[in-house]
Design a protein around this motif. Structure first.
Motif, PDB file in Angstrom:
ATOM      1  N   MET A   1       1.351  -0.916   0.408  1.00 45.25           N
ATOM      2  CA  MET A   1       0.160  -0.312  -0.190  1.00 45.25           C
ATOM      3  C   MET A   1       0.860   1.223  -0.354  1.00 45.25           C
ATOM      4  SD  MET A   1      -3.334   0.776   0.249  1.00 45.25           S
ATOM      5  CE  MET A   1      -4.139  -1.272   0.641  1.00 45.25           C
ATOM      6  N   ASN A   2       2.355   1.328   0.404  1.00 44.51           N
ATOM      7  CA  ASN A   2       3.093   2.271   0.702  1.00 44.51           C
ATOM      8  C   ASN A   2       3.269   2.639  -0.737  1.00 44.51           C
ATOM      9  OD1 ASN A   2       2.992   2.261   3.366  1.00 44.51           O
ATOM     10  ND2 ASN A   2       4.802   1.516   3.806  1.00 44.51           N
ATOM     11  N   LYS A   3       3.338   1.338  -1.312  1.00 46.32           N
ATOM     12  CA  LYS A   3       3.898   2.577  -3.158  1.00 46.32           C
ATOM     13  C   LYS A   3       2.676   3.493  -3.703  1.00 46.32           C
ATOM     14  CE  LYS A   3       7.028  -1.157  -4.339  1.00 46.32           C
ATOM     15  NZ  LYS A   3       7.264  -2.771  -5.258  1.00 46.32           N
ATOM     16  N   LEU A   4       1.346   3.005  -3.740  1.00 48.08           N
ATOM     17  CA  LEU A   4       0.992   3.100  -3.764  1.00 48.08           C
ATOM     18  C   LEU A   4       0.277   4.726  -3.289  1.00 48.08           C
ATOM     19  CD1 LEU A   4      -2.492   3.498  -5.238  1.00 48.08           C
ATOM     20  CD2 LEU A   4      -3.637   2.333  -3.549  1.00 48.08           C
ATOM     21  N   ILE A   5       0.512   5.136  -2.596  1.00 44.95           N
ATOM     22  CA  ILE A   5       0.910   6.489  -0.984  1.00 44.95           C
ATOM     23  C   ILE A   5       1.273   7.241  -1.878  1.00 44.95           C
ATOM     24  CG2 ILE A   5       0.667   7.667   0.401  1.00 44.95           C
ATOM     25  CD1 ILE A   5      -1.960   5.664   0.585  1.00 44.95           C
ATOM     26  N   ASN A   6       2.893   6.424  -2.054  1.00 49.40           N
ATOM     27  CA  ASN A   6       3.704   7.642  -2.782  1.00 49.40           C
ATOM     28  C   ASN A   6       3.763   7.951  -4.112  1.00 49.40           C
ATOM     29  OD1 ASN A   6       5.613   7.022  -0.011  1.00 49.40           O
ATOM     30  ND2 ASN A   6       6.427   5.750  -0.420  1.00 49.40           N
ATOM     31  N   TYR A   7       3.196   6.976  -4.867  1.00 50.80           N
ATOM     32  CA  TYR A   7       2.577   7.287  -5.882  1.00 50.80           C
ATOM     33  C   TYR A   7       2.392   8.475  -5.308  1.00 50.80           C
ATOM     34  CZ  TYR A   7       0.758   7.073 -11.109  1.00 50.80           C
ATOM     35  OH  TYR A   7       0.325   7.196 -12.033  1.00 50.80           O
ATOM     36  N   ILE A   8       0.032   8.645  -5.553  1.00 56.79           N
ATOM     37  CA  ILE A   8      -0.339   9.386  -5.180  1.00 56.79           C
ATOM     38  C   ILE A   8       0.041  10.149  -4.809  1.00 56.79           C
ATOM     39  CG2 ILE A   8      -2.583  10.396  -4.545  1.00 56.79           C
ATOM     40  CD1 ILE A   8      -3.464   7.085  -4.093  1.00 56.79           C
ATOM     41  N   LEU A   9       1.266  10.504  -3.788  1.00 56.98           N
ATOM     42  CA  LEU A   9       2.062  11.639  -2.870  1.00 56.98           C
ATOM     43  C   LEU A   9       2.203  12.298  -4.137  1.00 56.98           C
ATOM     44  CD1 LEU A   9       2.627  10.864   0.509  1.00 56.98           C
ATOM     45  CD2 LEU A   9       1.033  12.266  -0.676  1.00 56.98           C
ATOM     46  N   GLU A  10       2.876  12.266  -5.628  1.00 57.85           N
ATOM     47  CA  GLU A  10       3.301  12.539  -6.649  1.00 57.85           C
ATOM     48  C   GLU A  10       2.423  13.796  -7.387  1.00 57.85           C
ATOM     49  OE1 GLU A  10       5.586  10.200  -9.684  1.00 57.85           O
ATOM     50  OE2 GLU A  10       6.019   8.837  -8.378  1.00 57.85           O
ATOM     51  N   PHE A  11       1.769  13.575  -7.115  1.00 55.19           N
ATOM     52  CA  PHE A  11       0.597  14.585  -7.706  1.00 55.19           C
ATOM     53  C   PHE A  11      -0.355  15.126  -7.132  1.00 55.19           C
ATOM     54  CE2 PHE A  11       1.233  10.363  -9.820  1.00 55.19           C
ATOM     55  CZ  PHE A  11       1.099  10.991 -10.557  1.00 55.19           C
ATOM     56  N   GLY A  12      -0.097  15.323  -5.350  1.00 53.87           N
ATOM     57  CA  GLY A  12      -0.291  16.585  -4.483  1.00 53.87           C
ATOM     58  C   GLY A  12      -0.692  16.319  -2.718  1.00 53.87           C
ATOM     59  N   GLN A  13       0.010  16.794  -2.535  1.00 56.73           N
ATOM     60  CA  GLN A  13      -0.576  16.928  -0.941  1.00 56.73           C
ATOM     61  C   GLN A  13      -1.926  16.403  -0.130  1.00 56.73           C
ATOM     62  OE1 GLN A  13       2.132  16.930   0.884  1.00 56.73           O
ATOM     63  NE2 GLN A  13       3.077  17.825  -1.157  1.00 56.73           N
ATOM     64  N   LEU A  14      -1.314  15.183   0.679  1.00 56.01           N
ATOM     65  CA  LEU A  14      -2.797  14.711   1.441  1.00 56.01           C
ATOM     66  C   LEU A  14      -2.403  14.577   3.328  1.00 56.01           C
ATOM     67  CD1 LEU A  14      -3.298  11.224  -0.530  1.00 56.01           C
ATOM     68  CD2 LEU A  14      -5.085  13.766  -0.553  1.00 56.01           C
ATOM     69  N   ASN A  15      -3.387  13.981   3.970  1.00 55.20           N
ATOM     70  CA  ASN A  15      -2.959  14.911   5.362  1.00 55.20           C
ATOM     71  C   ASN A  15      -2.969  12.902   5.761  1.00 55.20           C
ATOM     72  OD1 ASN A  15      -5.660  13.903   5.854  1.00 55.20           O
ATOM     73  ND2 ASN A  15      -5.903  16.296   6.096  1.00 55.20           N
ATOM     74  N   THR A  16      -3.112  12.809   6.761  1.00 57.73           N
ATOM     75  CA  THR A  16      -2.927  11.412   7.883  1.00 57.73           C
ATOM     76  C   THR A  16      -4.245  11.096   7.703  1.00 57.73           C
ATOM     77  OG1 THR A  16      -0.617  11.456   9.113  1.00 57.73           O
ATOM     78  CG2 THR A  16      -1.896   9.695   9.428  1.00 57.73           C
ATOM     79  N   GLN A  17      -4.983  11.599   7.853  1.00 60.18           N
ATOM     80  CA  GLN A  17      -6.564  11.433   7.696  1.00 60.18           C
ATOM     81  C   GLN A  17      -7.127  10.864   6.235  1.00 60.18           C
ATOM     82  OE1 GLN A  17      -9.188  13.674   9.623  1.00 60.18           O
ATOM     83  NE2 GLN A  17     -10.619  12.353  10.734  1.00 60.18           N
TER      84      GLN A  17
END
Length: 188
Positions: A1-17
């Motif tokens: 799941m971390n690979k997905l989250i890292n990929y998504i974070l390439e496109f914008g910021q997200l908080n922990t929630q």
């Protein structure tokens, strides 16, 4: 799941929630070599992130010949997105070339993220743009000779050459399998 989250974070910021909500809305699946993620004649109902494996986008032309349009590999979003969004029947197939591991979102869960996460639509649109760019058939240029097309394929997709069947590569290049075998032999 971390690979997905890292990929998504390439496109914008997200908080922990928000990250936890994304994780909650997704699940892992495995597909064996030859299995279809999406099929022609059906409405696409899922978006996937490829953790492990290679997929090909393909269709059948009016002569009944199978044509490989693109290859999708690790760290990429995968979906027939135009038909997914339109709730329309797909004309293409997305088929596993290798045993694969995916993180999948149902249509409902994907849309829920847009309703809950501020800025998700912007992130989603950027991911979809990259997905569409990767899926668009940039190569090969059919006006090039077959050897040049193969050399371009090797240059643009070096990790795929030994991972997928020659039949898929020859279909992508627009040459017969026999021609591709001759080309490979002449280059070795």
């Amino acid at each position: 799941m971390n690979k997905l989250i890292n990929y998504i974070l390439e496109f914008g910021q997200l908080n922990t929630q928000q990250i936890e909500l994304i994780k909650h809305n997704a699940h892992e699946i495995t597909l064996g070599k030859g299995a279809y993620f999406s099929e022609a004649g059906k409405i696409p109902r899922q978006v996937a992130f490829v953790i492990k494996g290679v997929f090909r986008g393909c269709y059948y032309n009016n002569k009944g010949e199978e044509i490989t349009r693109c290859f999708i590999q690790e760290n990429s979003i995968m979906c027939d997105y135009v038909n997914f969004e339109a709730n329309a029947v797909s004309l293409d197939y997305l088929q596993a070339c290798t045993n694969s591991l995916l993180i999948v979102f149902s249509k409902e869960n994907w849309e829920e993220l847009s309703q809950i996460i501020v800025g998700w639509n912007t992130i989603k649109n950027k991911m979809v743009q990259r997905c569409m760019y990767q899926k668009s058939r940039k190569n090969p240029v059919i006006s090039q000779d077959a050897t040049t097309r193969y050399l371009d394929f090797i240059e643009n997709h070096p990790s795929l050459v030994n991972r997928i069947p020659l039949a898929y590569i020859s279909s992508y290049l627009g040459v017969t399998q026999q021609s591709l075998s001759r080309i490979r032999k002449s280059l070795s």
